[in-house]
Design a protein around this motif. Structure first.
Motif, PDB file in Angstrom:
ATOM      1  N   ASP A   3      -1.191  -4.986   9.725  1.00  0.00           N
ATOM      2  CA  ASP A   3       0.302  -5.277   9.859  1.00  0.00           C
ATOM      3  C   ASP A   3       1.002  -5.170   8.400  1.00  0.00           C
ATOM      4  O   ASP A   3       0.248  -5.482   7.410  1.00  0.00           O
ATOM      5  CB  ASP A   3       0.290  -6.549  10.288  1.00  0.00           C
ATOM      6  CG  ASP A   3       1.807  -7.260  10.338  1.00  0.00           C
ATOM      7  OD1 ASP A   3       2.799  -6.268   9.979  1.00  0.00           O
ATOM      8  OD2 ASP A   3       2.034  -8.303  10.816  1.00  0.00           O
ATOM      9  N   PRO A   4       2.027  -4.354   8.289  1.00  0.00           N
ATOM     10  CA  PRO A   4       2.691  -4.019   6.875  1.00  0.00           C
ATOM     11  C   PRO A   4       3.374  -5.258   6.546  1.00  0.00           C
ATOM     12  O   PRO A   4       3.934  -5.346   5.461  1.00  0.00           O
ATOM     13  CB  PRO A   4       3.474  -2.869   7.227  1.00  0.00           C
ATOM     14  CG  PRO A   4       3.909  -2.923   8.734  1.00  0.00           C
ATOM     15  CD  PRO A   4       2.508  -3.357   9.275  1.00  0.00           C
ATOM     16  N   LYS A   5       3.491  -6.404   7.515  1.00  0.00           N
ATOM     17  CA  LYS A   5       4.007  -7.656   6.946  1.00  0.00           C
ATOM     18  C   LYS A   5       5.406  -7.680   7.084  1.00  0.00           C
ATOM     19  O   LYS A   5       6.184  -8.477   7.444  1.00  0.00           O
ATOM     20  CB  LYS A   5       3.613  -8.173   5.710  1.00  0.00           C
ATOM     21  CG  LYS A   5       1.925  -8.248   5.711  1.00  0.00           C
ATOM     22  CD  LYS A   5       1.505  -9.429   6.664  1.00  0.00           C
ATOM     23  CE  LYS A   5      -0.016  -9.433   6.524  1.00  0.00           C
ATOM     24  NZ  LYS A   5      -0.480 -10.565   7.617  1.00  0.00           N
ATOM     25  N   PHE A   6       6.060  -6.523   6.607  1.00  0.00           N
ATOM     26  CA  PHE A   6       7.645  -6.471   6.847  1.00  0.00           C
ATOM     27  C   PHE A   6       7.987  -4.907   6.853  1.00  0.00           C
ATOM     28  O   PHE A   6       7.257  -3.971   6.228  1.00  0.00           O
ATOM     29  CB  PHE A   6       8.132  -7.099   5.483  1.00  0.00           C
ATOM     30  CG  PHE A   6       8.151  -6.381   4.232  1.00  0.00           C
ATOM     31  CD1 PHE A   6       7.055  -6.573   3.656  1.00  0.00           C
ATOM     32  CD2 PHE A   6       9.262  -5.684   3.924  1.00  0.00           C
ATOM     33  CE1 PHE A   6       6.948  -5.890   2.159  1.00  0.00           C
ATOM     34  CE2 PHE A   6       9.011  -4.820   2.432  1.00  0.00           C
ATOM     35  CZ  PHE A   6       8.024  -5.131   1.891  1.00  0.00           C
ATOM     36  N   ASP A  55       5.242 -11.457   0.063  1.00  0.00           N
ATOM     37  CA  ASP A  55       3.854 -11.299  -0.626  1.00  0.00           C
ATOM     38  C   ASP A  55       3.295 -10.135  -0.754  1.00  0.00           C
ATOM     39  O   ASP A  55       2.102  -9.881  -1.158  1.00  0.00           O
ATOM     40  CB  ASP A  55       3.128 -12.599  -0.439  1.00  0.00           C
ATOM     41  CG  ASP A  55       3.519 -13.645  -1.085  1.00  0.00           C
ATOM     42  OD1 ASP A  55       4.025 -13.725  -2.320  1.00  0.00           O
ATOM     43  OD2 ASP A  55       3.256 -14.923  -0.731  1.00  0.00           O
ATOM     44  N   ARG A  56       3.849  -9.017  -0.232  1.00  0.00           N
ATOM     45  CA  ARG A  56       3.245  -7.747  -0.160  1.00  0.00           C
ATOM     46  C   ARG A  56       4.080  -6.643  -1.129  1.00  0.00           C
ATOM     47  O   ARG A  56       5.119  -6.528  -1.100  1.00  0.00           O
ATOM     48  CB  ARG A  56       3.268  -7.269   1.087  1.00  0.00           C
ATOM     49  CG  ARG A  56       2.499  -7.973   2.131  1.00  0.00           C
ATOM     50  CD  ARG A  56       1.048  -7.847   2.079  1.00  0.00           C
ATOM     51  NE  ARG A  56       0.325  -8.792   2.875  1.00  0.00           N
ATOM     52  CZ  ARG A  56      -0.945  -8.663   3.177  1.00  0.00           C
ATOM     53  NH1 ARG A  56      -1.706  -7.669   3.278  1.00  0.00           N
ATOM     54  NH2 ARG A  56      -1.695  -9.888   3.715  1.00  0.00           N
ATOM     55  N   CYS A  57       3.158  -5.894  -1.628  1.00  0.00           N
ATOM     56  CA  CYS A  57       3.426  -4.800  -2.432  1.00  0.00           C
ATOM     57  C   CYS A  57       4.614  -3.852  -1.592  1.00  0.00           C
ATOM     58  O   CYS A  57       4.025  -3.699  -0.407  1.00  0.00           O
ATOM     59  CB  CYS A  57       2.424  -3.722  -2.929  1.00  0.00           C
ATOM     60  SG  CYS A  57       2.764  -2.160  -3.667  1.00  0.00           S
ATOM     61  N   CYS A  58       5.775  -3.285  -2.104  1.00  0.00           N
ATOM     62  CA  CYS A  58       6.592  -2.670  -1.129  1.00  0.00           C
ATOM     63  C   CYS A  58       5.932  -1.211  -0.747  1.00  0.00           C
ATOM     64  O   CYS A  58       6.505  -0.678   0.202  1.00  0.00           O
ATOM     65  CB  CYS A  58       7.786  -2.360  -1.932  1.00  0.00           C
ATOM     66  SG  CYS A  58       7.818  -1.239  -3.513  1.00  0.00           S
ATOM     67  N   LEU A  97       9.535  -5.218  -5.408  1.00  0.00           N
ATOM     68  CA  LEU A  97       8.138  -5.433  -5.996  1.00  0.00           C
ATOM     69  C   LEU A  97       7.322  -4.780  -5.808  1.00  0.00           C
ATOM     70  O   LEU A  97       6.655  -4.549  -4.511  1.00  0.00           O
ATOM     71  CB  LEU A  97       7.877  -7.043  -5.795  1.00  0.00           C
ATOM     72  CG  LEU A  97       8.781  -8.097  -6.183  1.00  0.00           C
ATOM     73  CD1 LEU A  97       8.034  -9.535  -6.085  1.00  0.00           C
ATOM     74  CD2 LEU A  97       8.971  -7.973  -7.736  1.00  0.00           C
ATOM     75  N   ALA A  98       6.531  -4.094  -6.857  1.00  0.00           N
ATOM     76  CA  ALA A  98       5.249  -3.245  -6.351  1.00  0.00           C
ATOM     77  C   ALA A  98       4.082  -3.862  -7.287  1.00  0.00           C
ATOM     78  O   ALA A  98       4.269  -4.299  -8.085  1.00  0.00           O
ATOM     79  CB  ALA A  98       5.623  -1.987  -6.747  1.00  0.00           C
ATOM     80  N   CYS A  99       2.887  -3.492  -6.638  1.00  0.00           N
ATOM     81  CA  CYS A  99       1.688  -3.986  -7.559  1.00  0.00           C
ATOM     82  C   CYS A  99       1.759  -2.849  -8.623  1.00  0.00           C
ATOM     83  O   CYS A  99       2.406  -1.720  -8.515  1.00  0.00           O
ATOM     84  CB  CYS A  99       0.302  -3.811  -6.582  1.00  0.00           C
ATOM     85  SG  CYS A  99      -0.014  -2.044  -6.114  1.00  0.00           S
ATOM     86  N   LYS A 100       0.967  -3.114  -9.687  1.00  0.00           N
ATOM     87  CA  LYS A 100       0.789  -2.343 -10.961  1.00  0.00           C
ATOM     88  C   LYS A 100       0.353  -0.935 -10.707  1.00  0.00           C
ATOM     89  O   LYS A 100       0.970   0.131 -11.142  1.00  0.00           O
ATOM     90  CB  LYS A 100      -0.217  -2.933 -12.020  1.00  0.00           C
ATOM     91  CG  LYS A 100       0.223  -2.490 -13.342  1.00  0.00           C
ATOM     92  CD  LYS A 100      -0.737  -3.311 -14.301  1.00  0.00           C
ATOM     93  CE  LYS A 100      -0.429  -2.703 -15.668  1.00  0.00           C
ATOM     94  NZ  LYS A 100       0.738  -3.379 -16.210  1.00  0.00           N
ATOM     95  N   ASP A 101      -0.506  -0.741  -9.572  1.00  0.00           N
ATOM     96  CA  ASP A 101      -1.236   0.489  -9.310  1.00  0.00           C
ATOM     97  C   ASP A 101      -0.365   1.367  -8.817  1.00  0.00           C
ATOM     98  O   ASP A 101      -0.180   2.795  -9.261  1.00  0.00           O
ATOM     99  CB  ASP A 101      -2.285   0.292  -8.270  1.00  0.00           C
ATOM    100  CG  ASP A 101      -3.478   0.052  -8.795  1.00  0.00           C
ATOM    101  OD1 ASP A 101      -3.691  -0.443 -10.091  1.00  0.00           O
ATOM    102  OD2 ASP A 101      -4.287  -0.661  -8.206  1.00  0.00           O
ATOM    103  N   CYS A 102       0.779   0.947  -7.915  1.00  0.00           N
ATOM    104  CA  CYS A 102       1.647   1.662  -7.238  1.00  0.00           C
ATOM    105  C   CYS A 102       3.006   2.036  -7.995  1.00  0.00           C
ATOM    106  O   CYS A 102       3.276   3.261  -8.088  1.00  0.00           O
ATOM    107  CB  CYS A 102       2.193   0.750  -5.742  1.00  0.00           C
ATOM    108  SG  CYS A 102       1.046   1.047  -4.427  1.00  0.00           S
ATOM    109  N   ASN A 103       3.015   1.192  -8.779  1.00  0.00           N
ATOM    110  CA  ASN A 103       4.304   1.409  -9.969  1.00  0.00           C
ATOM    111  C   ASN A 103       3.722   2.249 -10.818  1.00  0.00           C
ATOM    112  O   ASN A 103       4.695   3.317 -11.278  1.00  0.00           O
ATOM    113  CB  ASN A 103       4.691   0.056 -10.543  1.00  0.00           C
ATOM    114  CG  ASN A 103       6.153  -0.022 -11.040  1.00  0.00           C
ATOM    115  OD1 ASN A 103       7.041   0.904 -10.455  1.00  0.00           O
ATOM    116  ND2 ASN A 103       6.238  -0.865 -12.031  1.00  0.00           N
TER     117      ASN A 103
END
Ligand SMILES: [Zn+2]
Length: 251
Positions: A3-6, A55-58, A97-103
């Motif tokens: 589930d992508p959560k949003f 609470d999830r990375c975009c 908000l993105a996690c560092k890896d994605c950003n």
């Protein structure tokens, strides 16, 4: 399927007083994102967006952590792009908000199909973007996340493909597998490792989790252990957890 959560971020907002404070800050300090006078805004957005993003990375939709470094405010249209879009630095719809890896992976990628006219306002729809915009696109219409974090561009979506390629999402299944093994291995014995393993079932899928972790857990069971016994223990603990969750929800 995970589930992508949003699907997309809806209605990030500032109070009237915060909007005034931001306008005054820009009037005084310009679009200087790193200026300390905007620290309050970043703290506000990290809380607000974390709530709206469940609470999830975009981009990858993995859980955002609470450490200081790994969660970053991402500018969808890059604020540094030769200064062309610096006026979007503080536009709420340009922020997620993105996690560092994605950003880091996304870097300064151009996400627009074509340059916007000078002085134009921020887009209000998905149309100008060749990228899954966290505020405008429905995520699962463009990116599907299969069990164990395997990503697929839905129907070959060009926007989804762009995010998967640039944020290197195809690497995540291996990274997440290594993380799961490490988390289980770091537990002090089988009794502690079993619940740790079972709580990962939501992201991996129960069957895939059994295949992946039964051999490791069986070693932690000691001399009487076997992969089939470990799998049975995973399934029993998972069923117990589901029963508790069902009881908590009530009839
Ligand atoms: Zn991410």
């Amino acid at each position: 399927m995970i589930d992508p959560k949003f699907e997309k971020i809806t209605a990030p907002s500032l109070t009237a007083a915060q909007a005034t404070k931001l306008r005054n800050g820009i009037a005084r300090w310009g679009y200087d994102w790193s200026h300390s006078s905007f620290s309050w805004l970043k703290e506000h957005l990290k809380t607000e967006l974390r709530r709206l993003q469940r609470d999830r990375c975009c981009y990858c939709r993995r859980p955002l952590r609470f450490d200081k470094g790994p969660v970053e405010i991402e500018h969808v249209i890059n604020k540094a792009a030769s200064g062309a879009y610096v006026r979007f630095t503080f536009v709420l719809r340009n922020l997620a908000l993105a996690c560092k890896d994605c950003n880091n992976g996304k870097g300064q990628k151009v996400v627009l199909r074509a340059p916007l006219p000078p002085r134009s306002a921020y887009p209000t729809s998905a149309a100008p973007f060749l990228w899954v915009h966290p505020h405008f696109h429905d995520y699962s219409a463009h990116i599907l996340i299969h069990d164990a974090w395997v990503y697929e561009a839905n129907g070959g979506s060009r926007e989804g493909t762009a995010v998967i390629d640039k944020c290197k999402l195809t690497l995540l299944s291996g990274i997440e597998r290594a993380n799961r093994r490490m988390l289980v291995e770091s537990c002090d014995g089988f009794a502690a490792a079993l619940p740790r393993a079972v709580e990962m079932a939501g992201d991996v899928g129960l069957d895939a989790l059994c295949v992946e972790l039964s051999p490791l857990l069986s070693k932690m069971m000691g001399s009487c252990g076997s992969p089939s016994k470990a799998e049975a223990a995973i399934r029993a603990a998972h069923a117990a957890l589901q029963a508790i969750a069902g009881a908590a929800k009530g009839p």
